[in-house]
Design a protein around this motif. Structure first.
Motif, PDB file in Angstrom:
ATOM      1  N   LEU A 118     -14.460 -87.539 -67.939  1.00 44.10           N
ATOM      2  CA  LEU A 118     -15.548 -88.269 -68.592  1.00 44.10           C
ATOM      3  C   LEU A 118     -16.912 -87.787 -68.109  1.00 44.10           C
ATOM      4  O   LEU A 118     -17.826 -87.544 -68.915  1.00 44.10           O
ATOM      5  CB  LEU A 118     -15.393 -89.766 -68.335  1.00 44.10           C
ATOM      6  N   PHE A 119     -17.077 -87.658 -66.801  1.00 44.37           N
ATOM      7  CA  PHE A 119     -18.375 -87.237 -66.266  1.00 44.37           C
ATOM      8  C   PHE A 119     -18.755 -85.843 -66.743  1.00 44.37           C
ATOM      9  O   PHE A 119     -19.839 -85.636 -67.299  1.00 44.37           O
ATOM     10  CB  PHE A 119     -18.361 -87.271 -64.736  1.00 44.37           C
ATOM     11  N   LEU A 120     -17.869 -84.879 -66.531  1.00 39.25           N
ATOM     12  CA  LEU A 120     -18.238 -83.498 -66.823  1.00 39.25           C
ATOM     13  C   LEU A 120     -18.420 -83.265 -68.319  1.00 39.25           C
ATOM     14  O   LEU A 120     -19.354 -82.560 -68.728  1.00 39.25           O
ATOM     15  CB  LEU A 120     -17.202 -82.534 -66.244  1.00 39.25           C
ATOM     16  N   VAL A 121     -17.549 -83.843 -69.143  1.00 43.17           N
ATOM     17  CA  VAL A 121     -17.730 -83.720 -70.593  1.00 43.17           C
ATOM     18  C   VAL A 121     -19.081 -84.291 -70.997  1.00 43.17           C
ATOM     19  O   VAL A 121     -19.837 -83.667 -71.758  1.00 43.17           O
ATOM     20  CB  VAL A 121     -16.595 -84.439 -71.349  1.00 43.17           C
ATOM     21  N   SER A 122     -19.410 -85.458 -70.461  1.00 42.38           N
ATOM     22  CA  SER A 122     -20.667 -86.126 -70.845  1.00 42.38           C
ATOM     23  C   SER A 122     -21.881 -85.317 -70.438  1.00 42.38           C
ATOM     24  O   SER A 122     -22.798 -85.094 -71.250  1.00 42.38           O
ATOM     25  CB  SER A 122     -20.729 -87.520 -70.215  1.00 42.38           C
ATOM     26  N   ILE A 123     -21.908 -84.865 -69.203  1.00 47.10           N
ATOM     27  CA  ILE A 123     -23.105 -84.157 -68.734  1.00 47.10           C
ATOM     28  C   ILE A 123     -23.225 -82.780 -69.359  1.00 47.10           C
ATOM     29  O   ILE A 123     -24.327 -82.308 -69.660  1.00 47.10           O
ATOM     30  CB  ILE A 123     -23.139 -84.098 -67.187  1.00 47.10           C
ATOM     31  N   VAL A 124     -22.097 -82.112 -69.609  1.00 45.22           N
ATOM     32  CA  VAL A 124     -22.148 -80.814 -70.277  1.00 45.22           C
ATOM     33  C   VAL A 124     -22.687 -80.972 -71.692  1.00 45.22           C
ATOM     34  O   VAL A 124     -23.528 -80.178 -72.144  1.00 45.22           O
ATOM     35  CB  VAL A 124     -20.746 -80.153 -70.279  1.00 45.22           C
ATOM     36  N   VAL A 125     -22.231 -81.985 -72.412  1.00 44.18           N
ATOM     37  CA  VAL A 125     -22.738 -82.236 -73.768  1.00 44.18           C
ATOM     38  C   VAL A 125     -24.233 -82.546 -73.721  1.00 44.18           C
ATOM     39  O   VAL A 125     -25.020 -82.032 -74.535  1.00 44.18           O
ATOM     40  CB  VAL A 125     -21.959 -83.386 -74.431  1.00 44.18           C
ATOM     41  N   MET A 126     -24.660 -83.366 -72.768  1.00 41.92           N
ATOM     42  CA  MET A 126     -26.076 -83.714 -72.648  1.00 41.92           C
ATOM     43  C   MET A 126     -26.935 -82.477 -72.398  1.00 41.92           C
ATOM     44  O   MET A 126     -27.969 -82.267 -73.055  1.00 41.92           O
ATOM     45  CB  MET A 126     -26.274 -84.707 -71.507  1.00 41.92           C
ATOM     46  N   LEU A 127     -26.509 -81.663 -71.434  1.00 42.92           N
ATOM     47  CA  LEU A 127     -27.290 -80.479 -71.086  1.00 42.92           C
ATOM     48  C   LEU A 127     -27.307 -79.470 -72.228  1.00 42.92           C
ATOM     49  O   LEU A 127     -28.358 -78.896 -72.550  1.00 42.92           O
ATOM     50  CB  LEU A 127     -26.710 -79.838 -69.824  1.00 42.92           C
ATOM     51  N   ALA A 128     -26.147 -79.251 -72.858  1.00 43.76           N
ATOM     52  CA  ALA A 128     -26.077 -78.287 -73.955  1.00 43.76           C
ATOM     53  C   ALA A 128     -26.926 -78.757 -75.129  1.00 43.76           C
ATOM     54  O   ALA A 128     -27.635 -77.957 -75.758  1.00 43.76           O
ATOM     55  CB  ALA A 128     -24.621 -78.095 -74.381  1.00 43.76           C
ATOM     56  N   TRP A 129     -26.883 -80.061 -75.401  1.00 43.28           N
ATOM     57  CA  TRP A 129     -27.684 -80.599 -76.508  1.00 43.28           C
ATOM     58  C   TRP A 129     -29.174 -80.380 -76.254  1.00 43.28           C
ATOM     59  O   TRP A 129     -29.919 -80.007 -77.161  1.00 43.28           O
ATOM     60  CB  TRP A 129     -27.381 -82.081 -76.686  1.00 43.28           C
TER      61      TRP A 129
END
Length: 386
Positions: A118-129
């Protein structure tokens, strides 16, 4: 003041650097106690070594990298970074992951996968966005590299808790963190050397690009034929050594606050050379030298200096390393010596060297936590909001 408006939740580095300090003081010591049999291992279906490696890279390492990227990306694209409830959510996910990793054996596979991603998926999506949405305003043309390596961290972390692909996972993790550090070295040392010594260091687009391309290929070193992986590691090490002498180390090494960054750079080179020599020297080292040269020499030396610098600068304080700050860096150098060098000279005391190295991390990060967490939970001293 509501919880989401508290200073802790204004910028990404604030909660994540606080977590990094707490992880840095506790995780190595926990491992030393587990390794010696003093504490029982976590309740997991995978090995305690897998737990330790995962937590150092994706617990401690990603607390630092997450805080750094959440703060840097907003500056790169000149946008307000994630804050408030969004930040509370991903911090909560990071904490959930730590609990899930300790009690994995008591959870269903589905619950564990959710807690662990949950953490890594969320932060990766946030940063990539952020990088994709505001790419027209991006001040760094090579930020596309983060769009490549960030999703690969997800692959690496799931391989690390697999019984069959653990080695593939940690080799990937080192390769991905190596990429992040190489980008960070280029950007920060260029700025630091100009600000402190009013000098420019060599930045050649062809050389820099070649270094990063070779480093990216080594993310997949594990399935490569050994001679190919060794050859790429050697070539990358030689290019980094050549560039190092044009980065004016004779100036930087006069000051520990800058010199520690150069020592971390050299540790990265040393780890590559060890990997390149493995076909001939594999088994000659005491302990897992290659991985710990990276974790103690690159992460362990560079991260405390960056935590100090960013925690002071981004809370409105002057970036000056005082006596206690410099002692933190010296303690981390001692930790490197006790974990890497001492076991090669006195292998019979191997378990004691592990304990001493863990004590160095405990001491250094306890000082950092004591000094800088109060900065992270207070408003900036210069009156700016964030």
């Amino acid at each position: 003041m509501t919880i989401s408006n508290h200073p802790l939740w204004l910028v990404g580095f604030r909660p994540f650097f606080a977590l990094a300090c707490l992880a840095g003081l506790s995780l190595p010591m926990l491992w030393a106690l587990i390794f010696s049999g003093t504490l029982p291992a976590p309740t997991t279906t995978f090995s305690s070594i897998q737990w330790h490696a995962h937590e150092m890279f994706f617990g401690f390492g990603w607390a630092v990298l997450g805080g750094f990227l959440l703060t840097s990306t907003k500056n790169w694209v000149n946008q307000r970074g994630y804050h408030g409830r969004a930040l509370i959510f991903i911090v909560s996910a990071w904490l959930l992951e730590r609990v899930g990793m300790w009690f994995e054996g008591m959870l269903s596979p589905a619950v564990f996968r959710i807690s662990n991603n949950l953490f890594l998926v969320s932060i990766v999506v946030m940063l990539a966005w952020t990088l994709i949405k505001y790419r027209q305003d991006d001040s760094y043309r090579d930020n596309y590299l983060f769009l490549i390596i960030l999703p690969l961290f997800l692959v690496s972390k799931n391989l690390m808790v697999s019984s069959d692909y653990f080695q593939f996972g940690w080799v990937m993790a080192i390769g991905l963190f190596r990429m992040a550090f190489l980008v960070m070295f280029e950007r920060t040392l260029t700025q630091f050397m100009k600000n402190v010594f009013q000098v420019s260091i060599l930045r050649n687009p062809t050389l820099d690009g070649s270094i990063k391309l070779l480093a990216l290929s080594l993310v997949f070193a594990e399935p490569m034929p050994t001679p190919l992986a060794s050859g790429i590691s050697l070539l990358l090490a030689l290019l980094l050594i050549g560039r190092f002498f044009f980065w004016k180390p004779q100036l930087a090494l006069r000051r520990l606050d800058l010199g520690i960054m150069y020592l971390g750079y050299l540790a990265l080179v040393a780890q590559l050379l060890i990997n390149a020599s493995n076909p001939w020297l594999n088994g000659a080292w005491v302990g897992s030298v290659s991985v710990h040269v990276f974790t103690f020499g690159v992460m362990g030396l560079v991260i405390p200096a960056m935590l100090i610098r960013i925690s002071k600068g981004h809370t409105g304080r002057k970036v000056i390393f005082d006596r206690l700050d410099l002692w933190v860096l010296r303690i981390m150098i001692l930790g490197f010596i006790t974990r890497i060098v001492a076991p090669q000279l006195f292998p019979a005391a191997y378990i004691y060297w592990i304990d001493l190295a863990a004590m160095c991390w405990l001491t250094a990060f306890s000082i950092l936590a004591w000094r800088y967490i109060p900065y992270l939970v207070q408003m900036r001293v210069d009156g700016r909001e964030h």
